[in-house]
Design a protein around this motif. Structure first.
Motif, PDB file in Angstrom:
ATOM      1  N   MET A 141       0.826  -1.159  -0.060  1.00  0.00           N
ATOM      2  CA  MET A 141       0.255  -0.074  -0.128  1.00  0.00           C
ATOM      3  C   MET A 141       0.746   1.266  -0.006  1.00  0.00           C
ATOM      4  SD  MET A 141      -2.826   1.372   2.782  1.00  0.00           S
ATOM      5  CE  MET A 141      -1.381   1.794   3.922  1.00  0.00           C
ATOM      6  N   LYS A 142       0.621   2.207  -0.980  1.00  0.00           N
ATOM      7  CA  LYS A 142       1.366   3.411  -0.919  1.00  0.00           C
ATOM      8  C   LYS A 142       0.281   4.685  -0.473  1.00  0.00           C
ATOM      9  CE  LYS A 142       3.621   6.604  -4.138  1.00  0.00           C
ATOM     10  NZ  LYS A 142       3.885   6.738  -5.288  1.00  0.00           N
ATOM     11  N   LEU A 158      -7.546   2.936  -3.191  1.00  0.00           N
ATOM     12  CA  LEU A 158      -6.275   2.241  -2.771  1.00  0.00           C
ATOM     13  C   LEU A 158      -5.112   2.323  -3.927  1.00  0.00           C
ATOM     14  CD1 LEU A 158      -4.517   0.540  -0.783  1.00  0.00           C
ATOM     15  CD2 LEU A 158      -5.223  -1.552  -2.030  1.00  0.00           C
ATOM     16  N   VAL A 159      -3.958   2.942  -3.494  1.00  0.00           N
ATOM     17  CA  VAL A 159      -2.967   3.188  -4.487  1.00  0.00           C
ATOM     18  C   VAL A 159      -1.805   2.248  -4.239  1.00  0.00           C
ATOM     19  CG1 VAL A 159      -1.339   4.534  -5.934  1.00  0.00           C
ATOM     20  CG2 VAL A 159      -3.624   5.114  -5.121  1.00  0.00           C
ATOM     21  N   PHE A 192       0.869   1.884   7.915  1.00  0.00           N
ATOM     22  CA  PHE A 192       0.729   0.640   7.136  1.00  0.00           C
ATOM     23  C   PHE A 192       1.642   0.729   5.693  1.00  0.00           C
ATOM     24  CE2 PHE A 192      -2.933  -0.361   9.924  1.00  0.00           C
ATOM     25  CZ  PHE A 192      -2.371  -1.420  10.697  1.00  0.00           C
ATOM     26  N   GLU A 193       2.069   2.180   5.429  1.00  0.00           N
ATOM     27  CA  GLU A 193       2.479   2.302   4.203  1.00  0.00           C
ATOM     28  C   GLU A 193       3.690   1.322   3.824  1.00  0.00           C
ATOM     29  OE1 GLU A 193       4.408   5.964   1.354  1.00  0.00           O
ATOM     30  OE2 GLU A 193       3.985   6.131   3.385  1.00  0.00           O
ATOM     31  N   ILE A 200      -1.534  -6.085   6.391  1.00  0.00           N
ATOM     32  CA  ILE A 200      -2.396  -5.231   7.028  1.00  0.00           C
ATOM     33  C   ILE A 200      -3.384  -5.978   7.387  1.00  0.00           C
ATOM     34  CG2 ILE A 200      -3.872  -3.202   6.382  1.00  0.00           C
ATOM     35  CD1 ILE A 200      -2.041  -2.425   4.391  1.00  0.00           C
ATOM     36  N   ARG A 201      -3.971  -6.972   6.549  1.00  0.00           N
ATOM     37  CA  ARG A 201      -5.041  -7.816   6.957  1.00  0.00           C
ATOM     38  C   ARG A 201      -4.757  -8.317   8.423  1.00  0.00           C
ATOM     39  NH1 ARG A 201      -6.807 -11.050   1.880  1.00  0.00           N
ATOM     40  NH2 ARG A 201      -7.242  -9.465   0.353  1.00  0.00           N
TER      41      ARG A 201
END
Length: 355
Positions: A141-142, A158-159, A192-193, A200-201
């Protein structure tokens, strides 16, 4: 390069005859007789000698005879032996390299890059090129943003680290203000980046199992929104990799597709892309660092015995995150196709890493 090998040993003459026959057969797809082979065989053996060698190759399963009076054609086993015997692949020409670079190097949108890459692979191989986007669960994730579009309805954007954009419409049990959504988005990016969605989950599931009194309202909101975006529950499947397919124009003109049944199977495969994803995923596991050649796809797709797949992973931050390749009839210029897939995969990864 990972390939499917054969345990049968052939003497040097038999190997040379087999290789020469396959190279001749690739040209036009017509069965090869001993007279035609004698004209192109460098040792200038007689037709009778070559016919005997071909007969022996047929007995051990490397050749077959479509009709009694026809010449021979390679079997899947023959192609596998041929590919395994390639000591060097044919280098791309300077013109081909320039064409690839001009098509891809200036593209900054990841989706367009994947689409153009599949088209380049199709055009230069006269087969069907494809690119599998990274599975969303493996993407880093960015950035993430939540937008309130109606009561208890939110659009999550989401990017990923490679620049791909994913959108998801979320239906929540409680209503959130846009201010709360902005706070949750900032928190997720701050904490979380760079982590994969799978990581993350797991962290969100851990938070959900903690006593609610251990964290404040904002963290509750983050957990609820993050879970709605990232977490899958038992019985739910992860999203499949998105598949970008190049043009089939070059394939349709091939004699193999004169058979309507073969054409039907091919297009059903394109419609049901999960089959292609499954095969490519297996190839990636077999060789996570370079090209893999798989000849004969009937194990996964009934009716695809006479088809071949060449695939290679592409890397981002030195990790294999997806794959690309070409799908076509077994009658393929493997030396050129392997070089093409290998070069494009490396260039594709380099472009992704340059952002």
């Amino acid at each position: 390069m990972a390939r499917q090998g054969s345990t049968v040993q052939l003497n040097e003459r038999a190997q040379d005859v087999l290789k020469t026959l396959i190279r001749e057969f690739v040209v036009d797809g017509k069965p090869i007789g001993s007279r035609r082979l004698a004209k192109s065989y460098w040792e200038r053996l007689s037709s009778a000698t070559i016919r005997n060698v071909m007969s022996d190759l047929e007995k051990v399963g490397f050749l077959t005879q479509p009709h009694t009076s026809a010449g021979r054609v390679p079997t899947t086993k023959g192609y596998r032996f041929y590919v395994d015997s390639l000591s060097d692949t044919r280098q791309l020409t300077a013109r081909e390299v320039d064409r690839i670079k001009q098509s891809l190097e200036q593209e900054t949108d990841p989706g367009e890059l994947m689409s153009k890459t599949s088209q380049v692979l199709s055009t230069l191989s006269n087969n069907v090129g494809f690119v599998l986007a990274p599975p969303i669960s493996r993407a880093a994730m960015k950035h993430i943003k939540f937008v309130r579009i109606a009561k208890k309805r939110i659009l999550g954007g989401l990017v990923t680290g490679s620049g791909l954009v994913q959108h998801r419409l979320l239906q929540t049990n409680q209503d959130f203000s846009q201010r709360e959504l902005n706070q949750a988005g900032r928190y997720l990016v701050a904490h979380f980046e760079g982590k994969t969605l799978l990581e993350i989950r797991l962290e969100l599931l851990r938070l959900m199992l903690e006593e609610k009194s251990l964290y404040d309202q904002m963290l509750k909101n983050v957990t609820l929104l993050g879970a709605a975006t990232f977490v899958r529950y038992e019985g739910e499947e992860d999203e499949e990799s998105e598949v970008y397919l190049g043009s089939t124009a070059g394939m349709i003109r091939k004699p193999e597709l004169a058979d309507i049944k073969k054409m039907t199977v091919l297009f059903e495969t394109f419609e049901e892309k999960s089959r292609l994803v499954k095969i490519v995923t297996e190839c990636l596991k077999a060789n996570p660092s370079g090209p893999t050649v798989r000849i004969g796809l009937e194990k996964h797709i009934p009716g695809m015995r006479d088809w071949a797949l060449i695939t290679s992973p592409y890397l981002c931050d030195q990790q294999a995150i997806g794959s690309l390749g070409i799908l076509g009839p077994s009658r393929m210029e493997y030396d050129k196709a392997i070089s093409l897939v290998d070069y494009v995969a490396k260039l594709f990864g380099k472009i992704l890493n340059s952002d």
